[in-house]
Structure formats: structure tokens, C-alpha cells
Write a protein that holds these residues in place. Structure first.
Motif, short mmCIF file in Angstrom:
data_model
loop_
_atom_site.label_atom_id
_atom_site.label_comp_id
_atom_site.label_asym_id
_atom_site.label_seq_id
_atom_site.Cartn_x
_atom_site.Cartn_y
_atom_site.Cartn_z
N ILE A 70 0.67 -1.67 0.32
CA ILE A 70 0.14 0.15 0.06
C ILE A 70 0.86 1.31 -0.17
O ILE A 70 2.15 1.50 0.53
CB ILE A 70 -1.11 -0.22 1.27
CG1 ILE A 70 -1.53 -1.20 1.28
CG2 ILE A 70 -1.34 1.10 1.79
CD1 ILE A 70 -3.01 -1.54 0.02
N ASP B 21 4.09 -6.44 7.63
CA ASP B 21 3.65 -5.12 8.28
C ASP B 21 5.06 -3.83 7.96
O ASP B 21 5.08 -3.17 8.54
CB ASP B 21 3.32 -4.86 9.45
CG ASP B 21 2.56 -5.93 9.42
OD1 ASP B 21 1.37 -5.74 8.23
OD2 ASP B 21 2.31 -6.77 10.61
N VAL C 73 -1.79 3.77 9.12
CA VAL C 73 -1.66 2.54 9.32
C VAL C 73 -3.31 1.52 9.01
O VAL C 73 -3.31 0.43 8.12
CB VAL C 73 -0.43 1.44 9.79
CG1 VAL C 73 -0.73 -0.36 9.69
CG2 VAL C 73 0.65 1.44 9.80
N LYS C 74 -3.85 1.99 9.85
CA LYS C 74 -5.08 1.29 9.70
C LYS C 74 -6.20 1.42 9.00
O LYS C 74 -7.15 1.41 8.99
CB LYS C 74 -5.85 2.07 11.32
CG LYS C 74 -7.51 1.47 11.26
CD LYS C 74 -8.38 2.21 12.57
CE LYS C 74 -9.85 1.35 12.37
NZ LYS C 74 -10.54 2.40 13.72
N TYR D 34 -7.46 -1.49 1.77
CA TYR D 34 -7.45 -2.83 1.28
C TYR D 34 -8.65 -3.03 0.90
O TYR D 34 -8.72 -4.17 0.45
CB TYR D 34 -5.91 -3.21 1.75
CG TYR D 34 -5.47 -4.73 1.35
CD1 TYR D 34 -4.75 -5.22 0.50
CD2 TYR D 34 -5.42 -5.87 2.26
CE1 TYR D 34 -4.93 -6.54 -0.71
CE2 TYR D 34 -5.23 -7.05 1.37
CZ TYR D 34 -5.41 -7.73 0.46
OH TYR D 34 -4.99 -8.33 0.33
N ASP D 35 -8.50 -3.39 2.45
CA ASP D 35 -9.40 -4.23 2.31
C ASP D 35 -11.22 -3.99 1.45
O ASP D 35 -11.58 -4.60 1.15
CB ASP D 35 -10.41 -4.37 3.66
CG ASP D 35 -9.71 -4.58 4.69
OD1 ASP D 35 -8.59 -6.18 4.39
OD2 ASP D 35 -9.73 -4.99 5.96
N SER E 156 -4.98 -0.30 5.95
CA SER E 156 -5.60 -1.42 5.77
C SER E 156 -6.86 -1.44 6.03
O SER E 156 -7.68 -2.54 4.59
CB SER E 156 -5.81 -2.43 7.13
OG SER E 156 -4.32 -2.11 7.86
N GLU E 157 -8.20 -0.75 6.07
CA GLU E 157 -8.84 -1.02 5.28
C GLU E 157 -9.18 -0.31 4.20
O GLU E 157 -10.14 -0.69 3.47
CB GLU E 157 -9.87 0.83 6.50
CG GLU E 157 -10.13 0.39 7.79
CD GLU E 157 -10.27 2.01 8.59
OE1 GLU E 157 -10.59 2.87 7.88
OE2 GLU E 157 -10.83 1.03 9.68
N LEU F 60 2.23 -5.69 3.02
CA LEU F 60 1.30 -5.63 3.85
C LEU F 60 2.25 -7.27 4.09
O LEU F 60 1.48 -7.81 5.09
CB LEU F 60 -0.02 -6.41 3.63
CG LEU F 60 -0.69 -4.89 2.84
CD1 LEU F 60 -2.03 -5.07 2.67
CD2 LEU F 60 -0.98 -3.89 4.17
#
Length: 74
Positions: free
Chosen positions: A20, A35, A59-60, A66-67, A63-64, A32
């Protein structure tokens, strides 16, 4: 050109990793799989606690992102 805030990337030299890329300040890439974070900025951290909190938030958000992207592919 207006770049998106996050970009999803891969590389055939590291086929098991997905990256990312955060294009706004502070710019960085997260692997990812591991990390690991690679920063493109140099920091003079005056308040380490604030820096860690902001890093955790970014980072959160990454990740969101990416999801959300994976859900859109399915």
C-alpha cells in the motif's frame, strides 16, 4: 494530476507481498505481508507518542483501503 491517497501495488520480484503506497504527507509504503513501513520523509520527532498515534491511524486507514479494494474485486 491528482493522485489517490492510497495506491495498491505489487512486484514480481517479491511475489508474496502486496504493498500500500500512501501518496500524501507523510509518504510511505507498507508491505502487508511483513507490516514493514518504508518512509519517504525524514522526521524530527518532538512528540513520539503523537507520532506513534498518527502512524497507527495511517496504518489502520491503509488496511481499510486494502480491504475495500479486495471486496471490490470479488
Amino acid at each position: 494530476m491528482k493522485l489517490p491517497r492510497f495506491i495498491l501495488g505489487d512486484n514480481t520480484d517479491v511475489p508474496d507481498s502486496i504493498f500500500i503506497i500512501h501518496t500524501e504527507f507523510p509518504r510511505f509504503i507498507i508491505d502487508l505481508k511483513t507490516d514493514d513501513i518504508e518512509w519517504f520523509e525524514n522526521f524530527d520527532v518532538e512528540n513520539e507518542e503523537e507520532f506513534l498515534e498518527e502512524t497507527n491511524n495511517l496504518v489502520k486507514e491503509a488496511s481499510e483501503f486494502y480491504d475495500r479494494e479486495v471486496d471490490r474485486y470479488q
